[in-house]
Design a protein around this motif. Structure first.
Motif, PDB file in Angstrom:
ATOM      1  N   LEU A 240      -9.485  54.973  35.467  1.00 22.85           N
ATOM      2  CA  LEU A 240      -9.035  55.038  36.850  1.00 22.85           C
ATOM      3  C   LEU A 240      -9.695  53.975  37.714  1.00 22.85           C
ATOM      4  O   LEU A 240      -9.083  53.418  38.624  1.00 22.85           O
ATOM      5  CB  LEU A 240      -9.303  56.433  37.418  1.00 22.85           C
ATOM      6  N   VAL A 241     -10.954  53.664  37.441  1.00 24.71           N
ATOM      7  CA  VAL A 241     -11.676  52.664  38.235  1.00 24.71           C
ATOM      8  C   VAL A 241     -11.481  51.259  37.670  1.00 24.71           C
ATOM      9  O   VAL A 241     -12.162  50.323  38.111  1.00 24.71           O
ATOM     10  CB  VAL A 241     -13.179  52.996  38.294  1.00 24.71           C
ATOM     11  N   GLY A 242     -10.570  51.099  36.720  1.00 26.75           N
ATOM     12  CA  GLY A 242     -10.245  49.760  36.238  1.00 26.75           C
ATOM     13  C   GLY A 242     -10.890  49.371  34.930  1.00 26.75           C
ATOM     14  O   GLY A 242     -10.898  48.177  34.594  1.00 26.75           O
ATOM     15  N   GLY A 243     -11.434  50.307  34.195  1.00 25.25           N
ATOM     16  CA  GLY A 243     -12.043  49.985  32.910  1.00 25.25           C
ATOM     17  C   GLY A 243     -11.005  49.521  31.899  1.00 25.25           C
ATOM     18  O   GLY A 243      -9.957  50.151  31.749  1.00 25.25           O
ATOM     19  N   THR A 244     -11.275  48.426  31.235  1.00 28.68           N
ATOM     20  CA  THR A 244     -10.338  47.904  30.242  1.00 28.68           C
ATOM     21  C   THR A 244     -10.389  48.748  28.970  1.00 28.68           C
ATOM     22  O   THR A 244     -11.301  49.562  28.767  1.00 28.68           O
ATOM     23  CB  THR A 244     -10.679  46.451  29.903  1.00 28.68           C
ATOM     24  N   ASP A 245      -9.392  48.520  28.130  1.00 27.40           N
ATOM     25  CA  ASP A 245      -9.359  49.253  26.864  1.00 27.40           C
ATOM     26  C   ASP A 245     -10.578  48.937  26.001  1.00 27.40           C
ATOM     27  O   ASP A 245     -11.138  49.829  25.350  1.00 27.40           O
ATOM     28  CB  ASP A 245      -8.077  48.920  26.088  1.00 27.40           C
ATOM     29  N   SER A 246     -10.987  47.661  25.966  1.00 28.53           N
ATOM     30  CA  SER A 246     -12.169  47.305  25.171  1.00 28.53           C
ATOM     31  C   SER A 246     -13.422  47.962  25.725  1.00 28.53           C
ATOM     32  O   SER A 246     -14.313  48.368  24.966  1.00 28.53           O
ATOM     33  CB  SER A 246     -12.335  45.784  25.140  1.00 28.53           C
ATOM     34  N   PHE A 247     -13.505  48.076  27.056  1.00 31.08           N
ATOM     35  CA  PHE A 247     -14.658  48.727  27.680  1.00 31.08           C
ATOM     36  C   PHE A 247     -14.724  50.200  27.284  1.00 31.08           C
ATOM     37  O   PHE A 247     -15.794  50.725  26.961  1.00 31.08           O
ATOM     38  CB  PHE A 247     -14.567  48.575  29.195  1.00 31.08           C
ATOM     39  N   VAL A 248     -13.572  50.871  27.298  1.00 36.14           N
ATOM     40  CA  VAL A 248     -13.538  52.297  26.963  1.00 36.14           C
ATOM     41  C   VAL A 248     -13.728  52.505  25.454  1.00 36.14           C
ATOM     42  O   VAL A 248     -14.335  53.487  25.023  1.00 36.14           O
ATOM     43  CB  VAL A 248     -12.204  52.900  27.440  1.00 36.14           C
ATOM     44  N   ARG A 249     -13.222  51.583  24.674  1.00 35.33           N
ATOM     45  CA  ARG A 249     -13.275  51.719  23.222  1.00 35.33           C
ATOM     46  C   ARG A 249     -14.671  51.460  22.657  1.00 35.33           C
ATOM     47  O   ARG A 249     -15.040  51.990  21.625  1.00 35.33           O
ATOM     48  CB  ARG A 249     -12.277  50.728  22.614  1.00 35.33           C
ATOM     49  N   ARG A 250     -15.459  50.639  23.315  1.00 35.64           N
ATOM     50  CA  ARG A 250     -16.725  50.151  22.768  1.00 35.64           C
ATOM     51  C   ARG A 250     -17.711  51.251  22.372  1.00 35.64           C
ATOM     52  O   ARG A 250     -18.288  51.187  21.271  1.00 35.64           O
ATOM     53  CB  ARG A 250     -17.365  49.204  23.785  1.00 35.64           C
TER      54      ARG A 250
END
Length: 337
Positions: A240-250
């Motif tokens: 919701l705050v703009g986290g990219t998929d790579s950021f969430v996946r890491r």
């Protein structure tokens, strides 16, 4: 009149400008690596907070990794022993009874000149009968023989490059074609059967290793899936705050890698314990057969490769789970809720 100092300030300004232009890239790189380090540490801390579940996953991975590796080590030891037996194989050529000693010596010189022959020993009929008399204990019975029933014999040791089943077979064909040779004997049939069985077992072990590797990926994938479900709200907020998929996946990828590291360590421990437990009986059994067979453990490079493979399998299992389930979590769920 004083010299104009203007070139130096221009150069200094240019250098500062270059440094200033490069600093954002450096800051981004430093921030990137700092975030990776923080995520890796946080993932490890989360695992330690659930030691029982983590230990169970490590144990499952360790058993699945240790079994094929142990079988491969056993096959490598068997192949080493068969290679030693293969290298000691000798070809025995029996001459015709009508062949004289001079003919046999001439033939021995011709065979010994072949590049595939390392050593050649000629045992004449009289020496063969004397050795048989000494080893058999049938002196009285042999005295009744009117003539020596044993032929001249050639013992041929192949060169190292020819000490294989195919090489020895070619050498046997060559000797059989020589004039005056009655029969050529070499006991390689059982060795060829052993090599065929070893090749079959090697393929079976690799098939088992692939299946167990797939099982490891599925186990890690299911574990990471549960972690994704437990952190669903956190993932929604990050997106919701703009986290990219790579950021969430890491974080989940690091979790899979840590699981792989723990599973690889457990596999090494299981291998060492199994080797220690079996080494004594194996040495006693080999001593009864006067063999130098022994079980060899993993080398340092092999242990390092096992750890790397385990971490890659853990990472792959986490990636599969993240790819499958993370896309289903979207920020719209908050608005809908």
């Amino acid at each position: 009149m004083a010299a104009d100092p203007s070139p130096k300030p221009r150069k200094a300004v240019a250098e500062r400008g270059a440094k200033t232009s490069r600093s954002p890239w450096r800051e981004q790189a430093e921030s990137y690596f700092i975030h990776h380090r923080k995520v890796a540490r946080d993932s490890a801390v989360r695992m330690w907070r659930t030691p029982v579940a983590s230990l169970m996953t490590w144990t499952v991975m360790g058993v699945a990794l240790a079994l094929p590796v142990a079988l491969l080590l056993l096959l490598a030891s068997l192949q080493g022993v068969s290679a030693g037996w293969e290298s000691s194989a000798r070809v025995t050529a029996y001459m015709k009874m009508s062949a004289s000693l001079e003919q046999t010596q001439a033939l021995a010189g011709e065979i010994g000149g072949d590049g595939r022959v390392a050593e050649l020993e000629l045992i004449d009929r009289d020496r063969a009968l004397a050795e048989f008399r000494a080893s058999s204990g049938l002196d009285d019975a042999l005295d009744y023989l009117e003539e020596n029933p044993l032929p001249h014999t050639l013992l041929v040791t192949p060169e190292e490059s020819a000490r294989s089943a195919d090489g020895v077979a070619a050498l046997v064909t060559f000797i059989e074609g020589m004039e005056g040779v009655e029969r050529v004997q070499v006991d390689l049939g059982w060795l060829q059967r052993l090599n065929a069985m070893t090749d079959l077992l090697a393929r079976a072990v690799w098939a088992l290793a692939i299946l167990l590797a797939a099982a490891v990926v599925l186990v890690i994938g299911n574990t990471v899936r549960l972690s994704i479900e437990s952190r669903r709200d956190e993932i929604l907020v990050a997106k919701l705050v703009g986290g990219t998929d790579s950021f969430v996946r890491r974080p989940f990828l690091y979790t899979g890698a840590w699981f792989g590291l723990g599973g690889g360590a457990v596999a090494l421990i299981l291998l060492q314990l199994s080797l220690w437990w079996l080494s004594g009986p194996v040495e006693r059994l080999a001593g009864l057969y006067r063999s130098d067979f022994s079980l060899n453990g993993l080398s340092l490079d092999g242990a390092f490769a096992l750890i790397i493979v385990a971490m890659l399998l853990g990472w792959l299992g986490a990636w599969v789970a993240v790819k499958r389930h993370l896309d289903d979590i979207e920020p719209g769920e908050i608005a809908g809720g």
